[in-house]
Design an enzyme around this catalytic site. Sequence first.
Site, PDB file in Angstrom:
ATOM      1  N   ASP A  93     -11.261  18.491  26.528  1.00 32.18           N
ATOM      2  CA  ASP A  93     -12.186  19.381  25.808  1.00 32.18           C
ATOM      3  C   ASP A  93     -12.149  19.050  24.317  1.00 32.18           C
ATOM      4  OD1 ASP A  93      -9.473  20.555  25.758  1.00 32.18           O
ATOM      5  OD2 ASP A  93     -10.401  22.191  24.657  1.00 32.18           O
ATOM      6  N   HIS A 105     -10.798  13.835  33.774  1.00 31.80           N
ATOM      7  CA  HIS A 105     -11.539  14.968  33.209  1.00 31.80           C
ATOM      8  C   HIS A 105     -11.486  14.804  31.695  1.00 31.80           C
ATOM      9  CE1 HIS A 105     -12.985  19.188  33.062  1.00 31.80           C
ATOM     10  NE2 HIS A 105     -12.221  19.271  31.977  1.00 31.80           N
ATOM     11  N   ASP A 127      -8.316  11.887  41.930  1.00 26.35           N
ATOM     12  CA  ASP A 127      -8.914  11.127  40.825  1.00 26.35           C
ATOM     13  C   ASP A 127     -10.398  11.456  40.722  1.00 26.35           C
ATOM     14  OD1 ASP A 127      -9.594   9.401  38.827  1.00 26.35           O
ATOM     15  OD2 ASP A 127      -9.349   7.564  40.014  1.00 26.35           O
ATOM     16  N   GLU A 159      -6.936  15.757  33.983  1.00 23.90           N
ATOM     17  CA  GLU A 159      -7.351  15.815  32.585  1.00 23.90           C
ATOM     18  C   GLU A 159      -6.432  14.901  31.759  1.00 23.90           C
ATOM     19  OE1 GLU A 159      -8.128  19.771  31.136  1.00 23.90           O
ATOM     20  OE2 GLU A 159      -8.642  19.065  29.127  1.00 23.90           O
TER      21      GLU A 159
HETATM   22  O1  9MR Z   1      -1.213  21.780  29.207  1.00 28.29           O
HETATM   23  C1  9MR Z   1      -1.572  23.119  29.487  1.00 28.29           C
HETATM   24  C2  9MR Z   1      -0.828  23.575  30.723  1.00 28.29           C
HETATM   25  O2  9MR Z   1       0.557  23.627  30.466  1.00 28.29           O
HETATM   26  C3  9MR Z   1      -1.339  24.941  31.154  1.00 28.29           C
HETATM   27  O3  9MR Z   1      -0.732  25.280  32.387  1.00 28.29           O
HETATM   28  C4  9MR Z   1      -2.849  24.903  31.288  1.00 28.29           C
HETATM   29  C5  9MR Z   1      -3.432  26.255  31.692  1.00 28.29           C
HETATM   30  O4  9MR Z   1      -3.260  27.191  30.697  1.00 28.29           O
HETATM   31  O5  9MR Z   1      -3.443  24.507  30.058  1.00 28.29           O
HETATM   32  C6  9MR Z   1      -3.072  23.221  29.660  1.00 28.29           C
HETATM   33  O6  9MR Z   1      -3.645  22.956  28.428  1.00 28.29           O
HETATM   34  C7  9MR Z   1      -5.055  22.793  28.360  1.00 28.29           C
HETATM   35  C8  9MR Z   1      -5.535  23.641  27.185  1.00 28.29           C
HETATM   36  O7  9MR Z   1      -5.379  24.998  27.488  1.00 28.29           O
HETATM   37  C9  9MR Z   1      -6.956  23.355  26.791  1.00 28.29           C
HETATM   38  N1  9MR Z   1      -7.186  21.934  26.611  1.00 28.29           N
HETATM   39  C10 9MR Z   1      -6.826  21.167  27.784  1.00 28.29           C
HETATM   40  C11 9MR Z   1      -5.358  21.329  28.071  1.00 28.29           C
HETATM   41  C12 9MR Z   1      -4.903  20.385  29.174  1.00 28.29           C
HETATM   42  O8  9MR Z   1      -5.342  20.756  30.442  1.00 28.29           O
END
Ligand code: 9MR
Length: 623
Positions: free
Chosen positions: A174, A484, A528, A537
């Site tokens: 994102d 992602h 994938d 992601e």
């Molecule tokens: O890395 C984060 C992971 O530990 C959490 O479980 C998850 C859900 O809250 O969020 C991950 O972080 C994301 C962030 O909130 C927004 N940008 C993408 C991040 C990677 O997925």
Amino acid sequence: MITRNATILSAFAVTAALAVTSYQNQVGFISDAPKQIAVVGAAGEDVVFKDAEGKTVLTVTAPEASMWKPANEEASLVDFSELKTPGTYYAFVGDDSIGHPINISDNALEGVTKASLKFFYFQRSSIELTEEFAGKYARPMGTPDTAVMYHSSTGKEDLTATFNGAKGWYDAGDYGKYIVNSGISTYTLLQLYRQNRAYFDTLNLNIPESGNDVPDILDEIRWNIEWMLTMQDDDGGVFHKLTTKQFAGMVLPDKVTKQRYAIGKSITATRDFVAVTALAADIYKRFDPEFAEKCAVAAGKARWWSKQNPYEFFTQPRDVGTGTYTDASAADEFAWSSAEFYRITGNKDILEDLHQYKLTKGRHKLQGWQTVFALAAFTIATDPVAFDEEDVGLARDFIFDLADTYIKQLDNGYGLAIDNGDFYWGSNSVVANKGMVLIHAYILSDEKKYLDAAQGILDYLLGRNPLDLSFVTGWGVNQVMNPHHRPSEGDTVVAPVPGMLVGGPNSTADDCAKTYVDSEAPAKSYYDNSCSYATNEVAINWNAPLAYLAGSLQAIYATGKKFEVGSDTSAVYDITAIPAARTALKTRAAGDRLIFKDNSVRLERTLRDGTKTYFDLRGKAIR
Ligand code: 9MR
């Protein structure tokens, strides 16, 4: 997705014809490093290694197979470390070629090191990526962030005002920019540099700043630190994140036209900010004393705010849907930032801060964005000159306690210090972070077993796994193709941006990867496909430990040297000369204290007019 099919086919082949399957690092082995592959179905048989001309150069009998639980599979760990001559080799069992070409060279990890760092350039906000540096991934400038608004959660009075929040790296797939996650990512890269100066001083990343007098890795990191500095409010506190209210679609950043906001102001963001700016004040002093000084002052102001607002935990506003990065305890952020700030000031008040959160046994936890005690341990243990004996002892115990736990996990057919408990969101960063702990244990002890276990983890990420997949885009025979990642989805290039480590298998994935979750074999719980943010992601805090791991291994073998503990004394700043932003405090609460009420600990906040409000320890208001 192609890779997924390949995996299914080869798994089928095993049962149908009892063929041999082999999993290996698909990128390359450094000549002097250990070399191992995990072979399924060949126990007791000879594995023959042949060179490009077909000449046998080594024969190893595959040992008895043993289980690696995350794959729910028995494999024989075949060690061919004896093979050191640079070249390309092939492994055979009988007449059958197994696995993939084996590449051996002195700088086998240099490419992947550079790519994992170049990723951060591809993640840059507020700049056009030109063909000169981005090749076919060139894209127009996106999210200039020169007119960012304040969300009401920032506590700012004038919500029509804007500020310049330019630069920085997009967090992940994102386009948000989050201080908490920037904290650990930036630290990890600065630590990579600090411990391997000779190697990184000259490493060229082909970025716009290449050619100036500053090492490229530091130029890249500075891009993010400059953004972090923009997130500090006048009172010293640091805004939690800079995002649109909701996630954008899968488009290139120039298509993100919705208003971007500074959202929240939090204790965790502020303490992470203290840590990073303090470390930056040390590292950049040799290159740009003015910038370094600015970082030190920012750290001092942020520390002051945090002393007044220790329970300002972030809570997601109702109208916002972007990442939260919130957690219920800031003890670890206090410990880490106090270590960094004490290191550059030697001030006894800061030492007192540090001693409130000693690195005792219960705090021995692997680092992640939410848990940063380990970062304090790394900093303290590697600079025994700056810290006292007790703190250094605790930091060392911390690192060896974790590292020895990982060494105990090694005894399995894949030869990996990875176990079932590692397979949650971002598992690839979990294991890469274990690699960072192991490398610190090696630096502190000179015991090769730690370095070798770290190598195994890198091998896992590059293909020694039951998916037979390299989790780094652009690298390996079977590589991840559909992360992602908005820039990769939004452009017209088929292959994703290179050098990205995907999150990896997640045994609790609850998105489109759900049907791939395998509770018997968590290491296979992966899809994938760009629809899977929970397994596929990418993120700056995942690539940073990959860069640390690959970069440290490459640098250590290339220079023949490891970081000499205590060799770099830090720059020292006089904290008493730093304006503490006291004036801004007048507008804040008159006092906070912890009380015990209705069977729970809560925070009582007394406002200047005498009214009291109560919060739970997550920072949520209690009515
Ligand atoms: O890395 C984060 C992971 O530990 C959490 O479980 C998850 C859900 O809250 O969020 C991950 O972080 C994301 C962030 O909130 C927004 N940008 C993408 C991040 C990677 O997925």
